[in-house]
Design a protein around this motif. Sequence first.
Motif, PDB file in Angstrom:
ATOM      1  N   VAL A  74       0.857  -1.182   0.000  1.00 40.03           N
ATOM      2  CA  VAL A  74       0.000   0.000   0.000  1.00 40.03           C
ATOM      3  C   VAL A  74       0.898   1.239   0.000  1.00 40.03           C
ATOM      4  CG1 VAL A  74      -1.833   1.218   1.217  1.00 40.03           C
ATOM      5  CG2 VAL A  74      -1.777  -1.287   1.238  1.00 40.03           C
ATOM      6  N   THR A  75       0.599   2.187  -0.856  1.00 37.55           N
ATOM      7  CA  THR A  75       1.404   3.404  -0.937  1.00 37.55           C
ATOM      8  C   THR A  75       1.221   4.254   0.307  1.00 37.55           C
ATOM      9  OG1 THR A  75      -0.305   4.730  -1.998  1.00 37.55           O
ATOM     10  CG2 THR A  75       1.158   3.447  -3.464  1.00 37.55           C
ATOM     11  N   ARG A  76       2.160   5.132   0.524  1.00 41.11           N
ATOM     12  CA  ARG A  76       2.073   6.050   1.663  1.00 41.11           C
ATOM     13  C   ARG A  76       0.846   6.947   1.532  1.00 41.11           C
ATOM     14  NH1 ARG A  76       5.946   8.271   5.487  1.00 41.11           N
ATOM     15  NH2 ARG A  76       5.255  10.328   6.144  1.00 41.11           N
ATOM     16  N   ALA A  77       0.586   7.432   0.326  1.00 35.04           N
ATOM     17  CA  ALA A  77      -0.573   8.308   0.118  1.00 35.04           C
ATOM     18  C   ALA A  77      -1.873   7.583   0.450  1.00 35.04           C
ATOM     19  CB  ALA A  77      -0.595   8.831  -1.315  1.00 35.04           C
ATOM     20  N   GLU A  78      -1.994   6.343   0.022  1.00 35.10           N
ATOM     21  CA  GLU A  78      -3.201   5.572   0.322  1.00 35.10           C
ATOM     22  C   GLU A  78      -3.280   5.269   1.811  1.00 35.10           C
ATOM     23  OE1 GLU A  78      -6.797   3.279  -0.442  1.00 35.10           O
ATOM     24  OE2 GLU A  78      -5.869   5.128  -1.139  1.00 35.10           O
ATOM     25  N   THR A  79      -2.151   4.965   2.419  1.00 34.53           N
ATOM     26  CA  THR A  79      -2.125   4.722   3.868  1.00 34.53           C
ATOM     27  C   THR A  79      -2.624   5.947   4.624  1.00 34.53           C
ATOM     28  OG1 THR A  79      -0.313   3.130   3.668  1.00 34.53           O
ATOM     29  CG2 THR A  79      -0.627   4.182   5.825  1.00 34.53           C
ATOM     30  N   LEU A  80      -2.135   7.115   4.252  1.00 34.40           N
ATOM     31  CA  LEU A  80      -2.590   8.345   4.914  1.00 34.40           C
ATOM     32  C   LEU A  80      -4.077   8.581   4.690  1.00 34.40           C
ATOM     33  CD1 LEU A  80       0.494  10.600   4.229  1.00 34.40           C
ATOM     34  CD2 LEU A  80      -0.416   9.988   6.487  1.00 34.40           C
ATOM     35  N   ARG A  81      -4.558   8.275   3.500  1.00 37.27           N
ATOM     36  CA  ARG A  81      -5.987   8.424   3.212  1.00 37.27           C
ATOM     37  C   ARG A  81      -6.813   7.519   4.136  1.00 37.27           C
ATOM     38  NH1 ARG A  81     -10.391   6.595   0.363  1.00 37.27           N
ATOM     39  NH2 ARG A  81      -9.438   4.610  -0.222  1.00 37.27           N
ATOM     40  N   LEU A  82      -6.376   6.265   4.275  1.00 41.30           N
ATOM     41  CA  LEU A  82      -7.109   5.315   5.115  1.00 41.30           C
ATOM     42  C   LEU A  82      -7.033   5.706   6.590  1.00 41.30           C
ATOM     43  CD1 LEU A  82      -6.174   1.967   3.353  1.00 41.30           C
ATOM     44  CD2 LEU A  82      -8.274   3.305   3.149  1.00 41.30           C
ATOM     45  N   LEU A  83      -5.887   6.183   7.031  1.00 40.19           N
ATOM     46  CA  LEU A  83      -5.786   6.662   8.418  1.00 40.19           C
ATOM     47  C   LEU A  83      -6.747   7.815   8.648  1.00 40.19           C
ATOM     48  CD1 LEU A  83      -1.908   6.562   8.924  1.00 40.19           C
ATOM     49  CD2 LEU A  83      -3.597   5.033   9.982  1.00 40.19           C
ATOM     50  N   GLY A  84      -6.860   8.707   7.674  1.00 34.98           N
ATOM     51  CA  GLY A  84      -7.792   9.828   7.791  1.00 34.98           C
ATOM     52  C   GLY A  84      -9.241   9.370   7.845  1.00 34.98           C
ATOM     53  N   LEU A  85      -9.580   8.369   7.021  1.00 38.24           N
ATOM     54  CA  LEU A  85     -10.944   7.833   7.052  1.00 38.24           C
ATOM     55  C   LEU A  85     -11.253   7.215   8.408  1.00 38.24           C
ATOM     56  CD1 LEU A  85     -11.217   6.103   3.539  1.00 38.24           C
ATOM     57  CD2 LEU A  85     -12.440   8.148   4.314  1.00 38.24           C
ATOM     58  N   LEU A  86     -10.305   6.453   8.943  1.00 34.91           N
ATOM     59  CA  LEU A  86     -10.529   5.830  10.248  1.00 34.91           C
ATOM     60  C   LEU A  86     -10.646   6.888  11.338  1.00 34.91           C
ATOM     61  CD1 LEU A  86     -10.860   3.361  12.017  1.00 34.91           C
ATOM     62  CD2 LEU A  86      -8.364   3.123  12.051  1.00 34.91           C
ATOM     63  N   ALA A  87      -9.789   7.897  11.303  1.00 37.56           N
ATOM     64  CA  ALA A  87      -9.853   8.967  12.297  1.00 37.56           C
ATOM     65  C   ALA A  87     -11.205   9.671  12.253  1.00 37.56           C
ATOM     66  CB  ALA A  87      -8.726   9.964  12.070  1.00 37.56           C
ATOM     67  N   ALA A  88     -11.771   9.801  11.052  1.00 35.84           N
ATOM     68  CA  ALA A  88     -13.076  10.455  10.892  1.00 35.84           C
ATOM     69  C   ALA A  88     -14.240   9.527  11.228  1.00 35.84           C
ATOM     70  CB  ALA A  88     -13.219  10.975   9.464  1.00 35.84           C
ATOM     71  N   GLY A  89     -13.937   8.253  11.483  1.00 36.17           N
ATOM     72  CA  GLY A  89     -14.989   7.297  11.815  1.00 36.17           C
ATOM     73  C   GLY A  89     -15.691   6.710  10.611  1.00 36.17           C
ATOM     74  N   ASP A  90     -15.098   6.841   9.422  1.00 38.43           N
ATOM     75  CA  ASP A  90     -15.708   6.313   8.200  1.00 38.43           C
ATOM     76  C   ASP A  90     -15.329   4.840   8.033  1.00 38.43           C
ATOM     77  OD1 ASP A  90     -16.896   5.859   5.780  1.00 38.43           O
ATOM     78  OD2 ASP A  90     -15.883   7.509   4.728  1.00 38.43           O
ATOM     79  N   ILE A  91     -15.803   4.036   8.950  1.00 36.17           N
ATOM     80  CA  ILE A  91     -15.490   2.607   9.006  1.00 36.17           C
ATOM     81  C   ILE A  91     -16.001   1.888   7.759  1.00 36.17           C
ATOM     82  CG2 ILE A  91     -15.763   0.492  10.366  1.00 36.17           C
ATOM     83  CD1 ILE A  91     -14.272   2.914  11.803  1.00 36.17           C
ATOM     84  N   GLU A  92     -17.189   2.223   7.310  1.00 34.13           N
ATOM     85  CA  GLU A  92     -17.800   1.528   6.173  1.00 34.13           C
ATOM     86  C   GLU A  92     -16.965   1.661   4.905  1.00 34.13           C
ATOM     87  OE1 GLU A  92     -20.267  -0.689   6.420  1.00 34.13           O
ATOM     88  OE2 GLU A  92     -20.083  -0.227   8.551  1.00 34.13           O
ATOM     89  N   SER A  93     -16.390   2.827   4.666  1.00 34.86           N
ATOM     90  CA  SER A  93     -15.556   3.005   3.467  1.00 34.86           C
ATOM     91  C   SER A  93     -14.326   2.109   3.519  1.00 34.86           C
ATOM     92  CB  SER A  93     -15.121   4.465   3.320  1.00 34.86           C
ATOM     93  OG  SER A  93     -16.212   5.272   2.984  1.00 34.86           O
ATOM     94  N   ILE A  94     -13.771   1.934   4.689  1.00 36.30           N
ATOM     95  CA  ILE A  94     -12.590   1.081   4.834  1.00 36.30           C
ATOM     96  C   ILE A  94     -12.975  -0.387   4.723  1.00 36.30           C
ATOM     97  CG2 ILE A  94     -10.645   0.480   6.319  1.00 36.30           C
ATOM     98  CD1 ILE A  94     -10.948   3.286   7.584  1.00 36.30           C
ATOM     99  N   LYS A  95     -14.106  -0.768   5.291  1.00 35.18           N
ATOM    100  CA  LYS A  95     -14.567  -2.161   5.240  1.00 35.18           C
ATOM    101  C   LYS A  95     -14.782  -2.653   3.811  1.00 35.18           C
ATOM    102  CE  LYS A  95     -17.133  -2.935   9.520  1.00 35.18           C
ATOM    103  NZ  LYS A  95     -18.488  -3.146  10.051  1.00 35.18           N
ATOM    104  N   THR A  96     -15.159  -1.751   2.900  1.00 33.18           N
ATOM    105  CA  THR A  96     -15.481  -2.167   1.530  1.00 33.18           C
ATOM    106  C   THR A  96     -14.250  -2.439   0.673  1.00 33.18           C
ATOM    107  OG1 THR A  96     -15.574   0.104   0.694  1.00 33.18           O
ATOM    108  CG2 THR A  96     -17.628  -0.838   1.562  1.00 33.18           C
ATOM    109  N   LEU A  97     -13.064  -2.143   1.178  1.00 32.63           N
ATOM    110  CA  LEU A  97     -11.846  -2.353   0.405  1.00 32.63           C
ATOM    111  C   LEU A  97     -11.525  -3.856   0.326  1.00 32.63           C
ATOM    112  CD1 LEU A  97      -9.804   0.617   1.850  1.00 32.63           C
ATOM    113  CD2 LEU A  97     -10.892   0.465  -0.398  1.00 32.63           C
ATOM    114  N   PRO A  98     -10.687  -4.245  -0.640  1.00 32.98           N
ATOM    115  CA  PRO A  98     -10.412  -5.675  -0.853  1.00 32.98           C
ATOM    116  C   PRO A  98      -9.411  -6.257   0.148  1.00 32.98           C
ATOM    117  CG  PRO A  98      -9.176  -4.371  -2.435  1.00 32.98           C
ATOM    118  CD  PRO A  98     -10.045  -3.404  -1.652  1.00 32.98           C
ATOM    119  N   TRP A  99      -9.829  -6.395   1.385  1.00 32.40           N
ATOM    120  CA  TRP A  99      -8.963  -6.966   2.419  1.00 32.40           C
ATOM    121  C   TRP A  99      -8.836  -8.461   2.225  1.00 32.40           C
ATOM    122  CZ3 TRP A  99      -6.353  -3.494   5.060  1.00 32.40           C
ATOM    123  CH2 TRP A  99      -6.898  -2.217   5.184  1.00 32.40           C
ATOM    124  N   LEU A 100      -7.623  -8.982   2.295  1.00 32.13           N
ATOM    125  CA  LEU A 100      -7.391 -10.422   2.220  1.00 32.13           C
ATOM    126  C   LEU A 100      -7.514 -11.000   3.623  1.00 32.13           C
ATOM    127  CD1 LEU A 100      -4.252 -10.405  -0.094  1.00 32.13           C
ATOM    128  CD2 LEU A 100      -6.647 -10.814  -0.733  1.00 32.13           C
TER     129      LEU A 100
END
Length: 101
Positions: A74-100
Amino acid sequence: MSYFMYDVMGVTVDEPDPAMMERVLDGLADADDEHPDVSLSHESGWCLSVFNSGLLIWENPDDDALSPGEMRDVTRAETLRLLGLLAAGDIESIKTLPWLR
């Protein structure tokens, strides 16, 4: 919403802003076998752990029904984006990603 990060040495950073999140990620340059990651935890129980290799681990340690998910390279930019989503409480957006699992 409340959230916090652990830096690579396990020091807690309460509600870091994006600039502080970047500084915490910079600390991964000092990661070792004993301290391999940094993480951001949200009051909902969800946690995102970040490793220097680009590995991300997504989990809710309070919920045994769901196994942790991971993404690699995962790129640094994407990592920062995901950290920001989690900090904002946007759990659903993170859950929809292709987690293995």
